[in-house]
Write an enzyme that holds these catalytic residues in place. Structure first.
Site, PDB file in Angstrom:
ATOM      1  N   SER A   1     -16.964   6.535   0.200  1.00  0.00           N
ATOM      2  CA  SER A   1     -18.411   6.580   0.436  1.00  0.00           C
ATOM      3  C   SER A   1     -18.770   7.066   1.830  1.00  0.00           C
ATOM      4  O   SER A   1     -19.871   7.562   2.055  1.00  0.00           O
ATOM      5  CB  SER A   1     -19.018   5.187   0.212  1.00  0.00           C
ATOM      6  OG  SER A   1     -18.298   4.225   0.949  1.00  0.00           O
ATOM      7  N   ARG A   2     -17.848   6.902   2.777  1.00  0.00           N
ATOM      8  CA  ARG A   2     -18.182   7.256   4.161  1.00  0.00           C
ATOM      9  C   ARG A   2     -16.958   7.862   4.859  1.00  0.00           C
ATOM     10  O   ARG A   2     -15.820   7.734   4.390  1.00  0.00           O
ATOM     11  CB  ARG A   2     -18.631   6.009   4.934  1.00  0.00           C
ATOM     12  CG  ARG A   2     -19.955   5.475   4.450  1.00  0.00           C
ATOM     13  CD  ARG A   2     -20.462   4.297   5.270  1.00  0.00           C
ATOM     14  NE  ARG A   2     -19.697   3.076   5.046  1.00  0.00           N
ATOM     15  CZ  ARG A   2     -18.993   2.452   5.984  1.00  0.00           C
ATOM     16  NH1 ARG A   2     -18.947   2.915   7.216  1.00  0.00           N
ATOM     17  NH2 ARG A   2     -18.316   1.354   5.693  1.00  0.00           N
TER      18      ARG A   2
ATOM     19  N   ASP B   1     -13.979  -4.619  -3.890  1.00  0.00           N
ATOM     20  CA  ASP B   1     -13.245  -4.908  -2.646  1.00  0.00           C
ATOM     21  C   ASP B   1     -11.771  -4.626  -2.916  1.00  0.00           C
ATOM     22  O   ASP B   1     -11.155  -5.282  -3.766  1.00  0.00           O
ATOM     23  CB  ASP B   1     -13.485  -6.384  -2.281  1.00  0.00           C
ATOM     24  CG  ASP B   1     -12.670  -6.824  -1.069  1.00  0.00           C
ATOM     25  OD1 ASP B   1     -11.897  -6.004  -0.513  1.00  0.00           O
ATOM     26  OD2 ASP B   1     -12.807  -8.008  -0.687  1.00  0.00           O
TER      27      ASP B   1
ATOM     28  N   TYR C   1      -4.240  -4.130  12.945  1.00  0.00           N
ATOM     29  CA  TYR C   1      -4.479  -2.787  12.398  1.00  0.00           C
ATOM     30  C   TYR C   1      -3.197  -1.949  12.456  1.00  0.00           C
ATOM     31  O   TYR C   1      -2.835  -1.272  11.472  1.00  0.00           O
ATOM     32  CB  TYR C   1      -5.599  -2.137  13.210  1.00  0.00           C
ATOM     33  CG  TYR C   1      -6.063  -0.792  12.716  1.00  0.00           C
ATOM     34  CD1 TYR C   1      -6.915  -0.680  11.615  1.00  0.00           C
ATOM     35  CD2 TYR C   1      -5.674   0.375  13.376  1.00  0.00           C
ATOM     36  CE1 TYR C   1      -7.362   0.562  11.185  1.00  0.00           C
ATOM     37  CE2 TYR C   1      -6.120   1.618  12.950  1.00  0.00           C
ATOM     38  CZ  TYR C   1      -6.965   1.706  11.857  1.00  0.00           C
ATOM     39  OH  TYR C   1      -7.400   2.937  11.431  1.00  0.00           O
ATOM     40  N   SER C   2      -2.500  -1.982  13.603  1.00  0.00           N
ATOM     41  CA  SER C   2      -1.252  -1.209  13.725  1.00  0.00           C
ATOM     42  C   SER C   2      -0.239  -1.674  12.683  1.00  0.00           C
ATOM     43  O   SER C   2       0.459  -0.851  12.068  1.00  0.00           O
ATOM     44  CB  SER C   2      -0.649  -1.371  15.129  1.00  0.00           C
ATOM     45  OG  SER C   2      -1.483  -0.817  16.110  1.00  0.00           O
ATOM     46  N   ALA C   3      -0.148  -2.992  12.482  1.00  0.00           N
ATOM     47  CA  ALA C   3       0.793  -3.520  11.485  1.00  0.00           C
ATOM     48  C   ALA C   3       0.434  -3.017  10.087  1.00  0.00           C
ATOM     49  O   ALA C   3       1.301  -2.591   9.313  1.00  0.00           O
ATOM     50  CB  ALA C   3       0.787  -5.049  11.511  1.00  0.00           C
ATOM     51  N   SER C   4      -0.846  -3.029   9.773  1.00  0.00           N
ATOM     52  CA  SER C   4      -1.248  -2.582   8.428  1.00  0.00           C
ATOM     53  C   SER C   4      -0.965  -1.098   8.240  1.00  0.00           C
ATOM     54  O   SER C   4      -0.520  -0.666   7.171  1.00  0.00           O
ATOM     55  CB  SER C   4      -2.738  -2.873   8.188  1.00  0.00           C
ATOM     56  OG  SER C   4      -3.574  -2.021   8.963  1.00  0.00           O
ATOM     57  N   LYS C   5      -1.197  -0.313   9.275  1.00  0.00           N
ATOM     58  CA  LYS C   5      -1.033   1.140   9.152  1.00  0.00           C
ATOM     59  C   LYS C   5       0.446   1.534   9.183  1.00  0.00           C
ATOM     60  O   LYS C   5       0.844   2.508   8.526  1.00  0.00           O
ATOM     61  CB  LYS C   5      -1.824   1.843  10.258  1.00  0.00           C
ATOM     62  CG  LYS C   5      -3.330   1.681  10.105  1.00  0.00           C
ATOM     63  CD  LYS C   5      -3.815   2.282   8.795  1.00  0.00           C
ATOM     64  CE  LYS C   5      -5.300   2.181   8.578  1.00  0.00           C
ATOM     65  NZ  LYS C   5      -5.742   2.802   7.330  1.00  0.00           N
TER      66      LYS C   5
HETATM   67  N1  LIG Z   1     -12.004   7.090  12.136  1.00  0.00           N
HETATM   68  C1  LIG Z   1     -10.835   7.162  12.761  1.00  0.00           C
HETATM   69  O1  LIG Z   1     -10.742   7.531  13.952  1.00  0.00           O
HETATM   70  C2  LIG Z   1      -9.572   6.810  12.024  1.00  0.00           C
HETATM   71  C3  LIG Z   1      -8.369   7.061  12.681  1.00  0.00           C
HETATM   72  C4  LIG Z   1      -7.174   6.772  12.034  1.00  0.00           C
HETATM   73  C5  LIG Z   1      -7.197   6.239  10.767  1.00  0.00           C
HETATM   74  N2  LIG Z   1      -8.380   5.980  10.161  1.00  0.00           N
HETATM   75  C6  LIG Z   1      -8.332   5.415   8.825  1.00  0.00           C
HETATM   76  O2  LIG Z   1      -8.990   6.286   7.945  1.00  0.00           O
HETATM   77  C7  LIG Z   1      -9.584   5.528   6.887  1.00  0.00           C
HETATM   78  C8  LIG Z   1     -11.062   5.868   6.812  1.00  0.00           C
HETATM   79  O3  LIG Z   1     -11.646   5.536   8.049  1.00  0.00           O
HETATM   80  P1  LIG Z   1     -13.150   5.953   8.391  1.00  0.00           P
HETATM   81  O4  LIG Z   1     -13.235   6.122   9.842  1.00  0.00           O
HETATM   82  O5  LIG Z   1     -13.553   7.037   7.483  1.00  0.00           O
HETATM   83  O6  LIG Z   1     -13.889   4.588   8.005  1.00  0.00           O
HETATM   84  P2  LIG Z   1     -15.408   4.304   7.614  1.00  0.00           P
HETATM   85  O7  LIG Z   1     -16.272   5.470   7.958  1.00  0.00           O
HETATM   86  O8  LIG Z   1     -15.702   2.981   8.191  1.00  0.00           O
HETATM   87  O9  LIG Z   1     -15.334   4.216   5.982  1.00  0.00           O
HETATM   88  C9  LIG Z   1     -14.579   3.213   5.417  1.00  0.00           C
HETATM   89  C10 LIG Z   1     -14.548   3.389   3.912  1.00  0.00           C
HETATM   90  O10 LIG Z   1     -13.698   2.382   3.363  1.00  0.00           O
HETATM   91  C11 LIG Z   1     -14.454   1.580   2.452  1.00  0.00           C
HETATM   92  N3  LIG Z   1     -13.999   0.201   2.555  1.00  0.00           N
HETATM   93  C12 LIG Z   1     -13.917  -0.559   3.679  1.00  0.00           C
HETATM   94  N4  LIG Z   1     -13.505  -1.801   3.363  1.00  0.00           N
HETATM   95  C13 LIG Z   1     -13.352  -1.830   2.023  1.00  0.00           C
HETATM   96  C14 LIG Z   1     -12.993  -2.832   1.105  1.00  0.00           C
HETATM   97  N5  LIG Z   1     -12.685  -4.081   1.509  1.00  0.00           N
HETATM   98  N6  LIG Z   1     -12.943  -2.522  -0.201  1.00  0.00           N
HETATM   99  C15 LIG Z   1     -13.250  -1.277  -0.619  1.00  0.00           C
HETATM  100  N7  LIG Z   1     -13.605  -0.270   0.192  1.00  0.00           N
HETATM  101  C16 LIG Z   1     -13.657  -0.556   1.511  1.00  0.00           C
HETATM  102  C17 LIG Z   1     -15.902   1.737   2.873  1.00  0.00           C
HETATM  103  O11 LIG Z   1     -16.781   1.414   1.783  1.00  0.00           O
HETATM  104  P3  LIG Z   1     -18.316   0.973   2.100  1.00  0.00           P
HETATM  105  O12 LIG Z   1     -19.042   2.246   2.480  1.00  0.00           O
HETATM  106  O13 LIG Z   1     -18.814   0.398   0.818  1.00  0.00           O
HETATM  107  O14 LIG Z   1     -18.274  -0.010   3.209  1.00  0.00           O
HETATM  108  C18 LIG Z   1     -15.902   3.221   3.258  1.00  0.00           C
HETATM  109  O15 LIG Z   1     -15.952   4.023   2.114  1.00  0.00           O
HETATM  110  C19 LIG Z   1      -9.319   4.069   7.214  1.00  0.00           C
HETATM  111  O16 LIG Z   1      -8.204   3.627   6.515  1.00  0.00           O
HETATM  112  C20 LIG Z   1      -9.042   4.093   8.700  1.00  0.00           C
HETATM  113  O17 LIG Z   1      -8.210   3.017   9.068  1.00  0.00           O
HETATM  114  C21 LIG Z   1      -9.576   6.254  10.758  1.00  0.00           C
END
Ligand SMILES: NC(=O)c1ccc[n+]([C@@H]2O[C@H](COP(=O)([O-])OP(=O)(O)OC[C@H]3O[C@@H](n4cnc5c(N)ncnc54)[C@H](OP(=O)(O)O)[C@@H]3O)[C@@H](O)[C@H]2O)c1
Length: 243
Positions: free
Chosen positions: A14-15, A63, A154-158
Site C-alpha cells: 500500500s505504501r 496483519d 530491526y537488524s535481527a529481523s532483516k
Molecule cells: N525505507 C527505507 O529506507 C528502507 C530501507 C531498507 C529496508 N526497508 C524495508 O522495506 C520494506 C518497505 O519499507 P517502506 O519504507 O516502504 O515502509 P512503509 O512506507 O512504512 O510501508 C510499509 C508497508 O508495510 C505494510 N505493513 C506494515 N506493518 C504491517 C503488518 N503488521 N501487516 C501487514 N502489512 C504491514 C504497510 O501497510 P499499511 O499501509 O496498511 O500500514 C505498508 O504497506 C520494509 O520491510 C522495510 O523494513 C525500507
C-alpha cells in the site's frame, strides 16, 4: 514473458517500496494481489493506479504477524490460483538502544518483519511448488547486513530474512523457484521521514536517499525471466552505503 493473468503477490504494497513495486510489476504485465495492514485509502489508491494500467488488482487487508489472519485471507485463494511471484515488503521499525528496548518493541518488530515472512510464504509455498515455477523476493535492509545502533530488533529481523532466503533457496531451487533478497539502504518513504539527513547523507557515497522506484526496478527484474541463474543472492540498492 509474463503471461496473461500471471499473479504477483506484493505483501506490504500500500505504501513506500511495496507500492512502487506493485506498480512496476503491473507495468511488466502482472496482475497484483496487494496486501496491507490497515491503510485502506492508500491501498485503494494503488489499486486504482494498477487498474488504470489495464491490470487486475485484488486487495487483502491483514496483519502479517497474525498467522490465522494470513491463512484466512490467502489459504483458499492460492488453491484456485498460485501466485507466480511473491514479494515480501511489509516491515516496521521500532528503534531504541537495546538497553532501553522493551519486549514489546522487540517482539512487534520480529513478529511483523520475520514471522510475517513465515506466515505468508508458508501459506502460499505449496501452491507455488505444485506449479514448479516462481519467484520469491524478500526485502531486507542494509541494517540486517551491517547492523545499526538503535536497531537491534530491526537488524535481527532483516538478517533473519537473509538467512531464511538462503536456506529456502537451497530447498526450492530444483523446483524452478528463484529466491532472492533485495537489501535497500535509505529510501525516501514514510519510514525514513525522521532520519537526520545531515548525519546520514555523508555516509552515502552517492550523497542522496534512494527512491522507492529504484528498489522496485530491481525487484521487478528479479520477477522476470531474465535472472534465470540468480538464486539465493542478496542484492544491495543503497547508493554505496554498504560496499
Ligand atoms: N525505507 C527505507 O529506507 C528502507 C530501507 C531498507 C529496508 N526497508 C524495508 O522495506 C520494506 C518497505 O519499507 P517502506 O519504507 O516502504 O515502509 P512503509 O512506507 O512504512 O510501508 C510499509 C508497508 O508495510 C505494510 N505493513 C506494515 N506493518 C504491517 C503488518 N503488521 N501487516 C501487514 N502489512 C504491514 C504497510 O501497510 P499499511 O499501509 O496498511 O500500514 C505498508 O504497506 C520494509 O520491510 C522495510 O523494513 C525500507
Amino acid at each position: 514473458m509474463i503471461g496473461p493473468g500471471e499473479v504477483a503477490l506484493v505483501v506490504g504494497g500500500s505504501r513506500g517500496i511495496g507500492r512502487a513495486t506493485a506498480l512496476r510489476l503491473a507495468e511488466s504485465g502482472y496482475d497484483i494481489w496487494l496486501t496491507y495492514n490497515s491503510n485502506h485509502a492508500a491501498a485503494g489508491e494503488v489499486r486504482s493506479l494498477i487498474e488504470a494500467k489495464g491490470r487486475a488488482c485484488e486487495l487483502f487487508s491483514f496483519d502479517v504477524g497474525n498467522y490465522e489472519a494470513v491463512q484466512a485471507a490467502l489459504a483458499e485463494r492460492v488453491q484456485v490460483t498460485a501466485p507466480y511471484a511473491v514479494v515480501f515488503s511489509a516491515g516496521i521499525a521500532r528503534d531504541n538502544l537495546l538497553v532501553w528496548m522493551s519486549r514489546e518493541e522487540w517482539e512487534t518488530v520480529i513478529n511483523t518483519n520475520l514471522n510475517g515472512f513465515y506466515n505468508v510464504v508458508h501459506t502460499v509455498l505449496f501452491s507455488m511448488l505444485s506449479q514448479k515455477r516462481g519467484r520469491i523476493v524478500l526485502i531486507s535492509s542494509v541494517s540486517g547486513q551491517t547492523g545499526h545502533a538503535g536497531q537491534v530488533n530491526y537488524s535481527a529481523s532483516k538478517a533473519g530474512l537473509i538467512g531464511a532466503a538462503k536456506a529456502l533457496a537451497r530447498e526450492v531451487g530444483r523446483k524452478n523457484i528463484l529466491v532472492n533478497v533485495v537489501s535497500p539502504g535509505v529510501i525516501e518513504t514514510e519510514m525514513t521521514e525522521d532520519v537526520p539527513r545531515d548525519k546520514v547523507l555523508p555516509l552515502i557515497p552517492q550523497r542522496r536517499f534512494g527512491a522507492p522506484e529504484e528498489v522496485a526496478s530491481v525487484v521487478n527484474f528479479l520477477c522476470t525471466d531474465d535472472p534465470s541463474y540468480i538464486h539465493g543472492q542478496v542484492i544491495g540498492v543503497n547508493g554505496g552505503l554498504a560496499i
